[in-house]
Design a protein around this motif. Structure first.
Motif, short mmCIF file in Angstrom:
data_model
loop_
_atom_site.label_atom_id
_atom_site.label_comp_id
_atom_site.label_asym_id
_atom_site.label_seq_id
_atom_site.Cartn_x
_atom_site.Cartn_y
_atom_site.Cartn_z
N CYS A 166 46.58 24.09 46.56
CA CYS A 166 45.32 24.76 46.91
C CYS A 166 44.62 25.27 45.65
CB CYS A 166 45.60 25.91 47.87
SG CYS A 166 46.63 27.20 47.16
N PRO A 167 43.34 25.69 45.76
CA PRO A 167 42.65 26.27 44.60
C PRO A 167 43.30 27.56 44.13
CG PRO A 167 41.09 25.68 46.34
CD PRO A 167 42.46 25.58 46.94
N LEU A 168 43.11 27.87 42.86
CA LEU A 168 43.61 29.11 42.27
C LEU A 168 42.42 29.88 41.71
CD1 LEU A 168 46.75 29.44 40.04
CD2 LEU A 168 44.72 30.78 39.58
N TRP A 169 42.26 31.09 42.20
CA TRP A 169 41.19 31.98 41.71
C TRP A 169 41.78 33.02 40.77
CZ3 TRP A 169 37.36 33.90 46.05
CH2 TRP A 169 36.73 32.79 46.63
N LEU A 170 41.22 33.12 39.59
CA LEU A 170 41.52 34.24 38.70
C LEU A 170 40.39 35.25 38.81
CD1 LEU A 170 42.65 32.66 35.28
CD2 LEU A 170 44.08 33.70 37.03
N VAL A 171 40.70 36.47 39.22
CA VAL A 171 39.68 37.51 39.28
C VAL A 171 39.99 38.54 38.20
CG1 VAL A 171 39.18 37.16 41.73
CG2 VAL A 171 40.93 38.80 41.07
N GLY A 172 38.94 38.99 37.54
CA GLY A 172 39.10 39.87 36.39
C GLY A 172 38.67 39.13 35.14
N TYR A 173 37.37 38.98 34.97
CA TYR A 173 36.78 38.11 33.95
C TYR A 173 36.93 38.66 32.54
CZ TYR A 173 32.84 35.60 31.70
OH TYR A 173 32.05 34.84 30.87
N VAL A 200 37.32 31.00 38.03
CA VAL A 200 37.35 32.35 37.47
C VAL A 200 36.18 33.16 38.01
CG1 VAL A 200 37.28 33.73 35.35
CG2 VAL A 200 38.47 31.52 35.36
N TYR A 201 36.46 34.41 38.39
CA TYR A 201 35.44 35.29 38.96
C TYR A 201 35.55 36.70 38.40
CZ TYR A 201 35.26 31.52 42.38
OH TYR A 201 35.17 30.28 42.97
N GLN A 202 34.50 37.47 38.57
CA GLN A 202 34.56 38.89 38.29
C GLN A 202 35.55 39.53 39.26
OE1 GLN A 202 33.04 40.37 35.85
NE2 GLN A 202 31.20 39.22 35.32
N HIS A 203 36.06 40.71 38.88
CA HIS A 203 37.03 41.39 39.73
C HIS A 203 36.33 41.97 40.96
CE1 HIS A 203 40.54 43.74 40.88
NE2 HIS A 203 41.22 43.07 39.97
N PHE A 204 37.11 42.17 42.04
CA PHE A 204 36.55 42.79 43.25
C PHE A 204 36.26 44.27 43.05
CE2 PHE A 204 38.59 39.04 45.12
CZ PHE A 204 37.58 38.59 45.95
N SER A 205 36.92 44.91 42.09
CA SER A 205 36.71 46.34 41.86
C SER A 205 35.26 46.62 41.48
CB SER A 205 37.63 46.85 40.76
OG SER A 205 37.35 46.22 39.53
N MET A 206 34.77 47.78 41.91
CA MET A 206 33.40 48.21 41.62
C MET A 206 32.36 47.22 42.14
SD MET A 206 34.17 51.02 40.12
CE MET A 206 32.58 51.57 39.49
N ASN A 207 32.77 46.39 43.11
CA ASN A 207 31.89 45.38 43.70
C ASN A 207 31.37 44.36 42.68
OD1 ASN A 207 31.61 45.55 46.56
ND2 ASN A 207 30.56 47.50 46.33
N CYS A 208 32.08 44.20 41.56
CA CYS A 208 31.64 43.26 40.53
C CYS A 208 31.57 41.83 41.05
CB CYS A 208 32.55 43.34 39.32
SG CYS A 208 32.45 44.90 38.43
N PHE A 209 32.58 41.43 41.81
CA PHE A 209 32.60 40.08 42.38
C PHE A 209 31.38 39.84 43.27
CE2 PHE A 209 33.52 37.26 45.91
CZ PHE A 209 34.15 36.17 45.34
N THR A 210 31.12 40.79 44.16
CA THR A 210 30.02 40.64 45.12
C THR A 210 28.67 40.62 44.41
OG1 THR A 210 31.32 41.75 46.82
CG2 THR A 210 28.94 41.65 47.16
N LYS A 211 28.48 41.49 43.44
CA LYS A 211 27.22 41.54 42.71
C LYS A 211 26.97 40.25 41.94
CE LYS A 211 27.38 46.57 42.12
NZ LYS A 211 27.62 47.68 41.15
N ASP A 212 28.02 39.75 41.31
CA ASP A 212 27.90 38.52 40.53
C ASP A 212 27.57 37.33 41.43
OD1 ASP A 212 28.07 37.12 38.05
OD2 ASP A 212 30.09 36.47 38.54
N LEU A 213 28.24 37.25 42.57
CA LEU A 213 28.00 36.16 43.52
C LEU A 213 26.59 36.26 44.11
CD1 LEU A 213 28.95 33.72 45.15
CD2 LEU A 213 29.99 35.32 46.78
#
Length: 242
Positions: A166-173, A200-213
């Motif tokens: 399956c895919p592998l996501w790294l969060v925490g850019y 690779v994605y921004q981390h979920f903390s502080m809504n960084c992932f959501t804001k970036d997406l």
């Protein structure tokens, strides 16, 4: 899971648990004073119970489970290290991650059932940045542990991904960049797996992932959520893994 996938997971789980138990037995006494000292300036007092944290959620995985994603966070925080939990991404960041998948059922992913959650190291700190304090102030054995644990986690995760497929996501850019806390993890992982399965994605903390997406989606209005996630993950991967 197929027999091959299940066997790959069992081997991963057994190896990872053995490593975490060994590290906890060897280094807990040295780690805990450092972990407490690192948190004093910017973290309210909390109950420090486990210096090295194995993800007990792995023990509940069954052969019948449908694993669709491997997601790698940073390291266990305050909630994760509590003996009552000992699970990854169960704090605020985990709630944000779980909420993202709940709000987007078209992805077909239940965060607590279809995702295997790993960290770049099982060494606990109240905040990820406190790992720098441990490296700076700890004995050489602690400095070595933080490095060795990243290498071992990267290698085991790469084997798991290959076995599951399956895919592998790294969060925490940010900390994956050059001179970041997890550049060693980054480099070991890249040498151990096919980058086409890595995102690779921004981390979920502080809504960084959501804001970036959200920003990416606004710039690519014609694309589906799945395509936005795919292309954003590739973009950050290619920025990090030069």
């Amino acid at each position: 899971m197929t027999d091959l996938q299940w066997n790959a997971f069992i081997q991963f789980r057994m190896s990872y648990k053995k490593l975490c138990d060994n590290w906890n037995n060897l280094y807990s006494e040295s780690l805990k004073p450092l972990q407490k000292a690192a948190s004093e300036k910017d973290t309210p007092v909390y109950s420090l119970e486990n210096a090295v944290v194995y993800n007990t959620a792995f023990d509940a995985v069954q052969k019948e489970d449908d694993i669709k994603l491997i997601l790698v966070g940073d390291n266990p925080g305050k909630k994760e290290q509590l003996t009552i939990n000992r699970k990854y991404l169960v704090g605020q960041s985990g709630k944000l991650a779980e909420g993202f998948f709940l709000r987007n059922p078209e992805l077909g992913i239940d965060f607590r059932k279809n995702v295997l959650i790993m960290n770049k190291t099982p060494v606990h700190t109240a905040k990820t940045k406190h790992l720098s304090y441990l490296k700076k102030n700890g004995e050489k054995s602690i400095q070595d542990l933080i490095e060795i644990s990243q290498k071992e986690c990267a290698c085991l995760t790469a084997l798991l991904q290959k076995g599951i497929g399956c895919p592998l996501w790294l969060v925490g850019y940010a900390e994956l960049k050059d001179k970041g806390l997890f550049t060693l993890y980054r480099d070991t992982l890249l040498s151990s797996m096919d980058r086409e399965n890595l995102f690779v994605y921004q981390h979920f903390s502080m809504n960084c992932f959501t804001k970036d997406l959200k920003k990416w989606k606004e710039e690519h209005k014609q694309d589906s959520l799945q395509k936005c996630l795919l292309n954003l993950g590739k973009k950050h991967r290619d920025e990090i893994f030069l």
